[in-house]
Design a protein around this motif. Sequence first.
Motif, mmCIF file in Angstrom:
data_model
loop_
_atom_site.group_PDB
_atom_site.id
_atom_site.type_symbol
_atom_site.label_atom_id
_atom_site.label_comp_id
_atom_site.label_asym_id
_atom_site.label_seq_id
_atom_site.Cartn_x
_atom_site.Cartn_y
_atom_site.Cartn_z
ATOM 1 N N PRO A 84 0.812 -1.216 0.000
ATOM 2 C CA PRO A 84 0.000 0.000 0.000
ATOM 3 C C PRO A 84 0.847 1.269 0.000
ATOM 4 O O PRO A 84 1.867 1.355 0.688
ATOM 5 N N SER A 85 0.404 2.243 -0.763
ATOM 6 C CA SER A 85 1.099 3.532 -0.849
ATOM 7 C C SER A 85 0.374 4.564 0.010
ATOM 8 O O SER A 85 -0.840 4.474 0.203
ATOM 9 N N PRO A 86 1.091 5.551 0.552
ATOM 10 C CA PRO A 86 0.436 6.568 1.374
ATOM 11 C C PRO A 86 -0.641 7.307 0.593
ATOM 12 O O PRO A 86 -0.451 7.676 -0.569
ATOM 13 N N ALA A 87 -1.782 7.506 1.225
ATOM 14 C CA ALA A 87 -2.857 8.289 0.615
ATOM 15 C C ALA A 87 -2.525 9.772 0.721
ATOM 16 O O ALA A 87 -1.744 10.190 1.591
ATOM 17 N N LEU A 121 -3.860 11.284 11.100
ATOM 18 C CA LEU A 121 -3.936 9.856 10.827
ATOM 19 C C LEU A 121 -3.186 9.505 9.546
ATOM 20 O O LEU A 121 -2.970 10.364 8.683
ATOM 21 N N LYS A 122 -2.825 8.250 9.449
ATOM 22 C CA LYS A 122 -2.088 7.747 8.293
ATOM 23 C C LYS A 122 -2.978 6.762 7.538
ATOM 24 O O LYS A 122 -3.364 5.719 8.077
ATOM 25 N N PHE A 123 -3.312 7.122 6.308
ATOM 26 C CA PHE A 123 -4.127 6.274 5.446
ATOM 27 C C PHE A 123 -3.275 5.787 4.276
ATOM 28 O O PHE A 123 -2.325 6.455 3.867
ATOM 29 N N PHE A 124 -3.674 4.643 3.729
ATOM 30 C CA PHE A 124 -2.926 4.054 2.625
ATOM 31 C C PHE A 124 -3.886 3.576 1.544
ATOM 32 O O PHE A 124 -5.079 3.354 1.806
ATOM 33 N N LEU A 125 -3.346 3.409 0.337
ATOM 34 C CA LEU A 125 -4.143 2.995 -0.806
ATOM 35 C C LEU A 125 -3.579 1.735 -1.435
ATOM 36 O O LEU A 125 -2.363 1.578 -1.563
ATOM 37 N N THR A 126 -4.481 0.832 -1.821
ATOM 38 C CA THR A 126 -4.143 -0.326 -2.629
ATOM 39 C C THR A 126 -4.881 -0.180 -3.964
ATOM 40 O O THR A 126 -5.704 0.727 -4.120
ATOM 41 N N PRO A 127 -4.632 -1.046 -4.912
ATOM 42 C CA PRO A 127 -5.404 -0.977 -6.163
ATOM 43 C C PRO A 127 -6.912 -1.127 -5.950
ATOM 44 O O PRO A 127 -7.700 -0.710 -6.794
ATOM 45 N N ASP A 128 -7.312 -1.708 -4.822
ATOM 46 C CA ASP A 128 -8.729 -1.916 -4.539
ATOM 47 C C ASP A 128 -9.363 -0.787 -3.736
ATOM 48 O O ASP A 128 -10.588 -0.723 -3.634
ATOM 49 N N GLY A 129 -8.573 0.079 -3.137
ATOM 50 C CA GLY A 129 -9.186 1.140 -2.352
ATOM 51 C C GLY A 129 -8.360 1.558 -1.160
ATOM 52 O O GLY A 129 -7.134 1.409 -1.140
ATOM 53 N N LEU A 130 -9.062 2.052 -0.150
ATOM 54 C CA LEU A 130 -8.435 2.675 1.012
ATOM 55 C C LEU A 130 -8.202 1.669 2.127
ATOM 56 O O LEU A 130 -9.081 0.869 2.462
ATOM 57 N N VAL A 131 -7.025 1.726 2.726
ATOM 58 C CA VAL A 131 -6.728 0.963 3.941
ATOM 59 C C VAL A 131 -6.938 1.905 5.119
ATOM 60 O O VAL A 131 -6.246 2.909 5.260
ATOM 61 N N GLN A 132 -7.890 1.593 5.941
ATOM 62 C CA GLN A 132 -8.234 2.472 7.054
ATOM 63 C C GLN A 132 -7.465 2.077 8.320
ATOM 64 O O GLN A 132 -6.969 0.958 8.444
ATOM 65 N N PRO A 133 -7.381 2.977 9.277
ATOM 66 C CA PRO A 133 -6.668 2.669 10.524
ATOM 67 C C PRO A 133 -7.249 1.442 11.217
ATOM 68 O O PRO A 133 -8.463 1.272 11.296
ATOM 69 N N ALA A 134 -6.372 0.603 11.731
ATOM 70 C CA ALA A 134 -6.769 -0.600 12.464
ATOM 71 C C ALA A 134 -5.824 -0.753 13.657
ATOM 72 O O ALA A 134 -4.928 -1.603 13.649
#
Length: 406
Positions: A84-87, A121-134
Amino acid sequence: MHTRKRLLHALAALAVTVPVTAAITPAPASAVGPALLPVTVTNNTGRGDAVYLYVLGINLSTNRLGYVNRSGAFTPWPAGQIPPSPAPDVAIGGPGNGGSTTVQFPRGFSGRVYFSLGEKLKFFLTPDGLVQPAPWAAGDPNQNILFDWSEFTYNDAGLWLNSSQVDMFAVPHAVSVTGANSVTRRTGALVDNGRNTVINSIRAQSGWAGSVYTRSDGTVLRVLAPGKAAGAGLLSANYLDSYIASAWNAYTGRTLTVVPFADQPNTKYYGRTSGTVMNFTNTAGQRVASFNRPSSASVWGCAGDLPAPNDLVVGPISRTLCAALNRGTLGTIDIQPSLNAADFYRSNPTNQYARIIHANMADGKAYAFPFDDVGNFESLVHDGDPRSAAIILTPFGAGGASLISN
């Protein structure tokens, strides 16, 4: 019971998400809210931290994931990568203590309003969408940030806005909506000193102390919901198993009646247990659903052995079962859902997290597990013709419900 869809996959690619309140293809209201709905975020926390806001979700007309800026303009996320790349940084500057900031919700949007205190907050992106904080996951970059979120859907049938404790209890906040008739509905406020009481009460329960996460500076950042705590090895993975087995086995010799729709009292399903499977029949005697005896994880998450598709039979039965197991009423009350809160959380063991959070809400309402809306016990406001809404970050110590205002 409110009928809603769960936008589980639309809102996150890799991070586990909670349900987002949304209507299932509602009929358009005779009047609808404005194209841009003003939502005022007020900071009554009593803390001096900088506040950052994020309005993230899905455009309901295009199914594109993206974010909304302060003025309500929607922008789709750019393409992500693996790993995942940084949003992009889409933080909106929030209010200081005692102040307010207004953002706009565009009609036709569903998602979350995140608010973080002290750090972005730090969010990330994959080809499918957003990776949210967990933050319950090891190595999550947001683990030591104080943050929380509210969930919403705003469409032609109105606004649904709720606070959520489905994953964790962190930043106390209330929500409200004001309609065209000037009536304001509010929920989500804790009792006086409620945050401290919730934290200390859960910590005092045998086996639950590990679910309270404290930063190195002594700040209690959150209490993890039992499913998240158990998944992280901080609560026994089998905590609820003995109660589940007892409740499930109760229906080998008698019948469970599920009446899932309050407005359809003649729609009933009848459950009997055979071995570890509970089978349900309709009023014509036809088998319509079967459920394996669920694990603790399935009950905490209302998933796994308790799947809840958006249909009119299996999903409603499953939601009712999961609520009854979380509230400890299955096995002792044979017509479900049980609607008397005085009967909840009497089982041993029980969902101490949900019990304590509900007990410390000014109106008793909370979203302490995914289907806490069964019987309308959730911290949700709705208006079919809204004119404004609010999210109020409430005191971490003394104060609470008495300080809530629009």
